[in-house]
Design an enzyme around this catalytic site. Sequence first.
Site, PDB file in Angstrom:
ATOM      1  N   GLU A 145      57.260  79.630 -37.171  1.00  0.00           N
ATOM      2  CA  GLU A 145      56.583  80.889 -36.642  1.00  0.00           C
ATOM      3  C   GLU A 145      57.441  81.737 -35.925  1.00  0.00           C
ATOM      4  OE1 GLU A 145      53.583  81.936 -37.584  1.00  0.00           O
ATOM      5  OE2 GLU A 145      52.851  80.322 -38.501  1.00  0.00           O
ATOM      6  N   CYS A 187      54.684  87.113 -29.551  1.00  0.00           N
ATOM      7  CA  CYS A 187      55.349  87.352 -30.484  1.00  0.00           C
ATOM      8  C   CYS A 187      54.571  88.432 -31.550  1.00  0.00           C
ATOM      9  CB  CYS A 187      55.535  86.224 -31.362  1.00  0.00           C
ATOM     10  SG  CYS A 187      53.966  85.312 -31.684  1.00  0.00           S
TER      11      CYS A 187
HETATM   12  P1  NAP Z   1      64.008  79.592 -28.958  1.00  0.00           P
HETATM   13  O1  NAP Z   1      65.112  80.032 -28.133  1.00  0.00           O
HETATM   14  O2  NAP Z   1      64.194  79.923 -30.377  1.00  0.00           O
HETATM   15  O3  NAP Z   1      63.545  78.256 -28.594  1.00  0.00           O
HETATM   16  C1  NAP Z   1      62.234  77.537 -29.170  1.00  0.00           C
HETATM   17  C2  NAP Z   1      62.293  75.924 -29.130  1.00  0.00           C
HETATM   18  O4  NAP Z   1      63.560  75.768 -29.870  1.00  0.00           O
HETATM   19  C3  NAP Z   1      62.643  75.504 -27.573  1.00  0.00           C
HETATM   20  O5  NAP Z   1      62.087  74.262 -27.516  1.00  0.00           O
HETATM   21  C4  NAP Z   1      64.121  75.422 -27.905  1.00  0.00           C
HETATM   22  O6  NAP Z   1      64.550  74.299 -26.792  1.00  0.00           O
HETATM   23  C5  NAP Z   1      64.216  74.678 -29.149  1.00  0.00           C
HETATM   24  N1  NAP Z   1      65.668  75.218 -29.688  1.00  0.00           N
HETATM   25  C6  NAP Z   1      66.623  75.828 -29.244  1.00  0.00           C
HETATM   26  N2  NAP Z   1      67.787  75.745 -29.955  1.00  0.00           N
HETATM   27  C7  NAP Z   1      67.391  74.632 -31.109  1.00  0.00           C
HETATM   28  C8  NAP Z   1      68.104  74.519 -32.191  1.00  0.00           C
HETATM   29  N3  NAP Z   1      69.353  74.894 -32.412  1.00  0.00           N
HETATM   30  N4  NAP Z   1      67.411  73.519 -33.153  1.00  0.00           N
HETATM   31  C9  NAP Z   1      66.243  73.142 -32.868  1.00  0.00           C
HETATM   32  N5  NAP Z   1      65.464  73.945 -31.799  1.00  0.00           N
HETATM   33  C10 NAP Z   1      66.062  74.478 -31.024  1.00  0.00           C
HETATM   34  O7  NAP Z   1      62.684  80.543 -28.604  1.00  0.00           O
HETATM   35  P2  NAP Z   1      62.165  81.069 -27.352  1.00  0.00           P
HETATM   36  O8  NAP Z   1      63.199  81.681 -26.456  1.00  0.00           O
HETATM   37  O9  NAP Z   1      61.765  79.702 -26.647  1.00  0.00           O
HETATM   38  O10 NAP Z   1      60.974  81.907 -27.543  1.00  0.00           O
HETATM   39  C11 NAP Z   1      60.646  83.235 -27.870  1.00  0.00           C
HETATM   40  C12 NAP Z   1      60.920  83.733 -29.367  1.00  0.00           C
HETATM   41  O11 NAP Z   1      59.685  82.988 -29.862  1.00  0.00           O
HETATM   42  C13 NAP Z   1      60.690  84.963 -29.652  1.00  0.00           C
HETATM   43  O12 NAP Z   1      61.256  85.532 -30.597  1.00  0.00           O
HETATM   44  C14 NAP Z   1      59.167  84.806 -30.146  1.00  0.00           C
HETATM   45  O13 NAP Z   1      58.767  86.078 -31.126  1.00  0.00           O
HETATM   46  C15 NAP Z   1      59.009  83.705 -30.848  1.00  0.00           C
HETATM   47  N6  NAP Z   1      57.600  83.159 -31.037  1.00  0.00           N
HETATM   48  C16 NAP Z   1      56.836  83.510 -32.206  1.00  0.00           C
HETATM   49  C17 NAP Z   1      55.434  82.902 -32.066  1.00  0.00           C
HETATM   50  C18 NAP Z   1      54.965  83.003 -33.549  1.00  0.00           C
HETATM   51  O14 NAP Z   1      53.934  82.530 -33.714  1.00  0.00           O
HETATM   52  N7  NAP Z   1      55.355  83.612 -34.395  1.00  0.00           N
HETATM   53  C19 NAP Z   1      54.990  82.422 -31.055  1.00  0.00           C
HETATM   54  C20 NAP Z   1      55.763  82.412 -30.084  1.00  0.00           C
HETATM   55  C21 NAP Z   1      57.038  83.015 -29.935  1.00  0.00           C
HETATM   56  P3  NAP Z   1      65.225  74.918 -25.714  1.00  0.00           P
HETATM   57  O15 NAP Z   1      64.133  75.275 -24.885  1.00  0.00           O
HETATM   58  O16 NAP Z   1      65.540  73.522 -24.899  1.00  0.00           O
HETATM   59  O17 NAP Z   1      66.235  75.650 -25.782  1.00  0.00           O
END
Ligand code: NAP
Length: 468
Positions: free
Chosen positions: A244, A278
């Site tokens: 997602e 999102c």
């Molecule tokens: P993110 O930076 O992608 O992080 C999401 C999760 O992934 C965190 O737990 C993060 O850990 C982990 N992560 C980071 N780098 C990784 C890697 N290389 N491999 C595996 N996992 C890794 O996203 P965010 O900044 O938390 O959230 C914002 C984004 O999420 C926005 O783009 C938003 O649109 C999207 N979002 C989408 C939905 C949907 O349902 N479509 C819902 C909510 C949010 P750390 O925190 O330790 O870095």
Amino acid sequence: MDYKKLFIDGKWVNSSSDTFIEVTNPADNSFIAHVPSANINDLNFAISSADKAFATWSGLSLTDRLDYLDSLLHELTKFSQELTSVIVKELGCPVSFSYESQVISSIDEFSSLLDFAKKIDFEKRYDGYTLRREPFGIVACICPWNYPLYQLVLKVIPALICGNTVILKPASITPMSAFYFAEAVRLANLPKGVFNLITGSGSLIGKRMAEHEKIDMVSFTGSTAVGKDIIIHSASTVKKVSLELGGKSPCLVLENADYSLAVDTVLDSCFLNSGQTCSAFTRMYVPISSKEKILDLIRDRIDKYVSGNPLDPNFKLGSMSSLEQSKIVRSYVNSALSEGAKMITCKSNDFSLSDTFINPCVLFDVSDDMEIAKAEIFGPVLSVITYDDLEYAIKKCNDSPYGLSSCIFGDETEALSIAKKLKAGNVHINASPFITGAPFGGYKQSGLGREGGELGILEFTEVKAIFH
Ligand code: NAP
Ligand code: MG
């Protein structure tokens, strides 16, 4: 609650790393807690415990698993006040929003998933074969920071319903609600190893989860960039991946629309959770002939959305989730202004406020080629874009790498025919709300798979046909 521990194999344990992540309150930069920055040994321990638990958990009847999950729901609900308070602190969002949209909606979602599960045929006879829906094995759930409890519920509960065992990794800036969830698992006496909580860096733990040969599925919510990384790292084991990801969801206002309804709905959506949602509607396409009328409606309403102290009920918006996030949002807005966009913001006429606080703003005289009209800003920023040709506007709605949600305002018959042309997982017509249990997820780079309801549960199953 001892936040310095991990929850593995049915108990709170020390991490074998000696390092911790400092969790702070973005509204005032105060310290909240230290949580473990787990290492690969901790992950391996969680994997071996989830692996050992799989045979027993998947071997239970669905009714027995649902009984355990009913107890879990009961225990989690008892933590509603604690959950509301930790989410306010870690995310900087207002108390009432935290209670209603973060905690109560998660509990409702949990309960609805259990209801849906009761109606699903996990084994069904067809002509000449039996179709079985079986668990994958160990599911890694990796969550973002914007709806920390809700996102984990949408992953962990369906995974467990289907008989998988789970390792959860919450976002490092908002890990607190996962601790209450794990404590509720302990109090509900789920068999040890069925659910494990690991806090730690995404680039270390998350990446290894994607690569690991013993992890059978990764369910991820977060940015499109990390989603692509997960596809790459999971490729060597060809595991199931559900994603997602981001969005830049359009709102198409037809000439015959109720403009007040359109403006109210879009501002509510775009500014919800300080724009950190999102599925938020962040691009509003309006007929050029109605531009001034619609901007006036926006000017009349924008003061309802002032940002301020999350503990003061007068403010609908709190702080941004981090200083980093607010700097990104400011920089997008400042670039758009330097490219000629104009801004409507709150009474104080102060968009920037200070540090992590940003007032919502609406940018107009935005053209399709500006970055503000294309990028996912993840802040309280709406772009208003005019059109004089409807077919061109529909094309522009689809002209995005994302395809998560969308909405149309106007005559229902006309809107329904346009809805079929939009490349988005959800289309809302004339403010029709999302219904719990409907599938949520995106076209194109907004993701793979769906969450919620029956489809969201079945996402966590492998399909087997037995011919007999
Ligand atoms: P993110 O930076 O992608 O992080 C999401 C999760 O992934 C965190 O737990 C993060 O850990 C982990 N992560 C980071 N780098 C990784 C890697 N290389 N491999 C595996 N996992 C890794 O996203 P965010 O900044 O938390 O959230 C914002 C984004 O999420 C926005 O783009 C938003 O649109 C999207 N979002 C989408 C939905 C949907 O349902 N479509 C819902 C909510 C949010 P750390 O925190 O330790 O870095
Ligand atoms: Mg991040």
